[in-house]
Design a protein around this motif. Structure first.
Motif, PDB file in Angstrom:
ATOM      1  N   ALA A  82      39.405  47.759   0.532  1.00 58.02           N
ATOM      2  CA  ALA A  82      40.313  48.602   1.306  1.00 58.02           C
ATOM      3  C   ALA A  82      39.946  48.649   2.785  1.00 58.02           C
ATOM      4  O   ALA A  82      40.831  48.741   3.638  1.00 58.02           O
ATOM      5  CB  ALA A  82      40.306  50.018   0.720  1.00 58.02           C
ATOM      6  N   GLY A  83      38.650  48.594   3.095  1.00 59.72           N
ATOM      7  CA  GLY A  83      38.248  48.746   4.494  1.00 59.72           C
ATOM      8  C   GLY A  83      36.818  48.308   4.696  1.00 59.72           C
ATOM      9  O   GLY A  83      36.322  47.453   3.967  1.00 59.72           O
ATOM     10  N   GLY A  84      36.158  48.910   5.687  1.00 56.72           N
ATOM     11  CA  GLY A  84      34.750  48.621   5.926  1.00 56.72           C
ATOM     12  C   GLY A  84      34.521  47.436   6.839  1.00 56.72           C
ATOM     13  O   GLY A  84      35.462  46.867   7.396  1.00 56.72           O
ATOM     14  N   PRO A  85      33.237  47.047   6.990  1.00 58.16           N
ATOM     15  CA  PRO A  85      32.874  45.971   7.918  1.00 58.16           C
ATOM     16  C   PRO A  85      33.627  44.650   7.729  1.00 58.16           C
ATOM     17  O   PRO A  85      33.946  44.007   8.731  1.00 58.16           O
ATOM     18  CB  PRO A  85      31.373  45.797   7.664  1.00 58.16           C
ATOM     19  N   PRO A  86      33.941  44.214   6.488  1.00 60.30           N
ATOM     20  CA  PRO A  86      34.658  42.923   6.396  1.00 60.30           C
ATOM     21  C   PRO A  86      35.944  42.919   7.225  1.00 60.30           C
ATOM     22  O   PRO A  86      36.204  41.971   7.973  1.00 60.30           O
ATOM     23  CB  PRO A  86      34.955  42.791   4.894  1.00 60.30           C
ATOM     24  N   PHE A 123      28.184  37.066  12.470  1.00 62.12           N
ATOM     25  CA  PHE A 123      29.141  37.793  13.305  1.00 62.12           C
ATOM     26  C   PHE A 123      28.581  38.128  14.686  1.00 62.12           C
ATOM     27  O   PHE A 123      29.215  37.854  15.714  1.00 62.12           O
ATOM     28  CB  PHE A 123      29.589  39.073  12.597  1.00 62.12           C
ATOM     29  N   LYS A 152      38.303  41.715  14.506  1.00 64.86           N
ATOM     30  CA  LYS A 152      37.755  41.361  15.820  1.00 64.86           C
ATOM     31  C   LYS A 152      37.836  39.846  16.049  1.00 64.86           C
ATOM     32  O   LYS A 152      38.271  39.392  17.115  1.00 64.86           O
ATOM     33  CB  LYS A 152      36.305  41.856  15.898  1.00 64.86           C
ATOM     34  N   ALA A 162      36.750  45.085   9.658  1.00 66.69           N
ATOM     35  CA  ALA A 162      36.456  45.331  11.079  1.00 66.69           C
ATOM     36  C   ALA A 162      36.064  44.014  11.764  1.00 66.69           C
ATOM     37  O   ALA A 162      36.501  43.719  12.880  1.00 66.69           O
ATOM     38  CB  ALA A 162      35.337  46.364  11.205  1.00 66.69           C
ATOM     39  N   GLN A 163      35.255  43.222  11.070  1.00 65.80           N
ATOM     40  CA  GLN A 163      34.785  41.968  11.667  1.00 65.80           C
ATOM     41  C   GLN A 163      35.907  40.934  11.752  1.00 65.80           C
ATOM     42  O   GLN A 163      36.074  40.265  12.773  1.00 65.80           O
ATOM     43  CB  GLN A 163      33.606  41.426  10.858  1.00 65.80           C
ATOM     44  N   PRO A 190      29.446  36.587   7.374  1.00 67.80           N
ATOM     45  CA  PRO A 190      29.201  37.856   8.073  1.00 67.80           C
ATOM     46  C   PRO A 190      27.872  37.898   8.826  1.00 67.80           C
ATOM     47  O   PRO A 190      27.771  38.531   9.871  1.00 67.80           O
ATOM     48  CB  PRO A 190      29.218  38.885   6.943  1.00 67.80           C
TER      49      PRO A 190
END
Lengths: 261, 93, 284
Positions: C42-46, C19, C52, C48-49, C16
């Motif tokens: 469940a979610g968050g930056p991991p 990134f 992408k 999102a990254q 990360p």
């Protein structure tokens, strides 16, 4: 019998033990040091996982102390899942009862704050409540509103200045004496992708706590005012909206019925 | 009567809260909005079992944690007692 | 040979902290590999990254917690989580290890070794069948770095892997650093291991650094530490493998003391040069 071999192999990894029977090396029938590599990997990877989750707490007690406390925790509470993202949820409670750390009275609360931050980091994504949606609600309906918590929301209360101590040890502000030593409450939120710690004013924890439990805005306001006469509703509403602590509102029909009765 | 007061309080407080938050988001906020940043404490190191090189340095759990004394910033934290750590034997507040 | 689903290029393990540098620089590597367990929140930056990255790059998902080599049943909940991650990101490759890490419900967070016998062969084969059925795809199995041996082993690791691949139809992930580390640790010639390895089943290669120490008797003991550049003898062994099987997706793993992105990327570029050379050799 491979199953017995694995049981014996596993048994020696969470405590000091010689290599189990049947384990060997090309040059030795009982390779202590080679077996210790595995034991050390287990210890190092789990203590590293905890240090990664509680970096400010590690800074508070120092790396050596933190490692020893983590190893003591791991022996009593080894992970029950390969999901190390959530490993250590009960580490703050363990630290609170850990005799050598007893003098650092604020440590467990700082750890609770850090645990909440990691949970928020991995929480489900959700759009926060749009302030304009609140603005359009009729004034006489506001009191009946019930708020739905954002998945990342936590409320951390401490009888010590835990949020300030966390901020100092997380590099958010310089380490300095805290002349005004008093309890602090904070919201942990992640309205978008960045986890935030938002200090709460007097009775804020009561107000947000009641809202998070599904009480109406009027009930939460009343409870907070009872808890502390200094409770400032507009300040707390501004925090509520800015921090993205909730995702939506609904009018509590049951409550309305109860009022009418 | 009480309901009316609460309603008035709520409406007034909401109006001032909405006014207070009416500041535009900064560019920094906009950038982090999409993907976040690598947060200290995100526990990404969890994924490297079998990859620790510390095969020699800190083998075995032989440390007696009960003899350990914290050495981090707790020593410089000022508590109400005026010094870094409370004295041994002093009960937590 | 079935072509690898990953491009036959060099990739890098995604960290990360890299990134921002990666998205600032278009197409620096062939693909990325991530550890499945880091994307089970469940979610968050991991997410999102990774979402992408997935738009622009090939993806390999590498599990580190399934405990396929355990004699006890697989953790169904974990298998379900793996399926969720694979369904969401549709990686070109999914791989796991010939090792175990969970015993009696406790996760030991290391890749632990197993004896190679008919009994373990049967059990590992069953587990891989279960994984492939649940995920609805072929998986790759990685050879381990080991520090000791078991008296009860009756099969060579290479024969064990060949038979697993034959029985289950899984592919193999050949970790060349693991080959070198294990061979030195067991006083063997790594080239002999490669000569006996079922190379026709290899779909991906791993490369990484290791550290050096000694055992109780002063014999060399290499640790699979993933904290340095790839060492020269591992590069040489990698060239040997490429000479035998031609271009294949190859990954640089760097998990501890992670360097700045340009250094890690440089390692991938170095692997890419060897892949390109192997491709030219094939064409000639």
């Amino acid at each position: 019998m491979p199953e017995a071999t694995q049981s014996a192999f596993a048994a020696g990894l969470l405590k000091a033990a010689p290599p189990p029977a049947g384990v060997m090396a090309w040059n030795s029938p009982s390779p202590h040091r080679r077996y210790s590599v595995y034991r050390n990997n287990v210890s190092a990877s789990l203590t590293d996982a905890l240090a990664a989750r509680f970096p400010a707490s590690e800074r508070i007690v120092g790396a050596e102390f933190f490692q020893a406390m983590a190893e003591a925790f791991i022996r009593v509470h080894p992970p029950r899942s390969p999901l190390l993202l959530i490993y250590g949820d009960d580490f703050p409670d363990f630290a609170a009862a850990f005799e050598p750390a007893r003098e650092i009275v604020y440590l467990a609360d700082v750890m609770r704050l850090e645990a909440a931050r990691t949970r928020a980091y991995h929480a489900a994504d959700a759009a926060s409540l749009d302030p304009q949606a609140l603005a359009s609600i009729k004034p006489d309906r506001l009191g009946d509103l019930v708020f739905l918590s954002h998945p990342a929301l936590s409320i951390v209360s401490s009888s010590h200045p835990a949020a300030t101590i966390w901020a100092m040890n997380a590099g958010e502000r310089p380490i300095a004496p805290i002349p005004d030593w008093r309890g602090e409450d904070a919201l942990v939120v992640r309205p978008r992708m960045t986890v935030e710690v938002v200090p709460l004013p007097p009775a804020g924890a009561s107000f947000f706590g009641h809202l998070a439990q599904g009480r109406t805005l009027a009930e939460a306001t009343g409870a907070a005012m009872t808890d502390d006469a200094a409770f400032d509703l507009s300040e707390n509403l501004a925090i509520l909206l800015r921090a993205g602590a909730f995702t939506a509102t609904r009018k509590d029909q049951d409550d309305e019925d109860r009022d009418r009765a | 009567m009480k309901t009316t007061i609460v309603t008035l309080t709520l409406a007034g407080s909401l109006a001032s809260a909405l006014a207070a938050i009416a500041t535009p988001a900064t560019a920094e906020e906009a950038k982090e909005k999409c993907y976040g940043i690598a947060m200290k404490g995100q526990n990404d190191c969890a994924a490297g079992p079998g990859t620790t090189c510390a095969g020699t340095s800190k083998i075995d759990y032989q440390q007696n944690a009960f003899k350990l004394v914290p050495k981090g910033t707790c020593l410089s934290m000022k508590t109400p007692d005026g010094h870094g750590m409370l004295e041994p034997g002093m009960a937590p507040a | 040979m079935i072509p690898s689903a990953l491009s036959q290029r060099a990739g890098a393990g995604f960290k990360p902290e890299h990134f921002a540098a990666i998205i600032a620089e278009p197409q620096p590597v062939g693909f990325f590999e991530v550890h499945a367990e880091n994307y089970m929140g469940a979610g968050g930056p991991p997410h999102a990254q990774l979402g992408k990255l997935r738009e622009d790059y090939g993806l390999s998902i590498h599990g580190v917690g399934l405990s396929i080599g355990s004699m006890q049943p697989l953790d169904r909940d974990h298998l379900t989580r793996l399926k969720t991650v694979c369904d969401r990101y549709q990686p070109e490759s999914f791989s796991e290890h010939l090792a175990w890490s969970t015993h009696d419900g406790v996760f030991l967070s290391d890749l632990l070794p197993l004896p190679y016998t008919q009994e373990t062969l049967f059990r590992v084969g069953e587990h891989i069948d279960e994984v492939q059925e649940t995920l609805g795809r072929q998986m790759l199995l990685e050879n381990p770095a080991t520090y000791l041996l078991f008296a009860e082993s009756t099969l060579e690791e290479t024969d064990f892997l060949a038979e697993i691949a034959r029985r289950t139809g899984c592919g193999l992930l050949l970790d060349v650093n693991n080959v070198f580390v294990a061979a030195i640790n067991h006083n063997l010639d790594p080239r002999d291991y490669i000569a006996r390895f079922p190379l026709e089943a290899v779909r991906e290669i791993h490369l990484s650094g290791h550290s050096e120490t000694v055992d109780d008797l002063g014999a060399p003991l290499l640790i699979d530490s993933h904290d340095t550049p790839v060492k020269d003898p591992v590069w040489a062994l990698y060239e040997t493998v490429l000479g035998r099987i031609g271009p294949v997706a190859s990954l640089i793993e760097w998990d501890n003391d992670v360097p700045a992105w340009p250094l890690l990327r440089g390692e991938a570029v170095a692997a890419q040069r060897l892949i390109d050379a192997a491709a030219r050799q094939r064409a000639a």
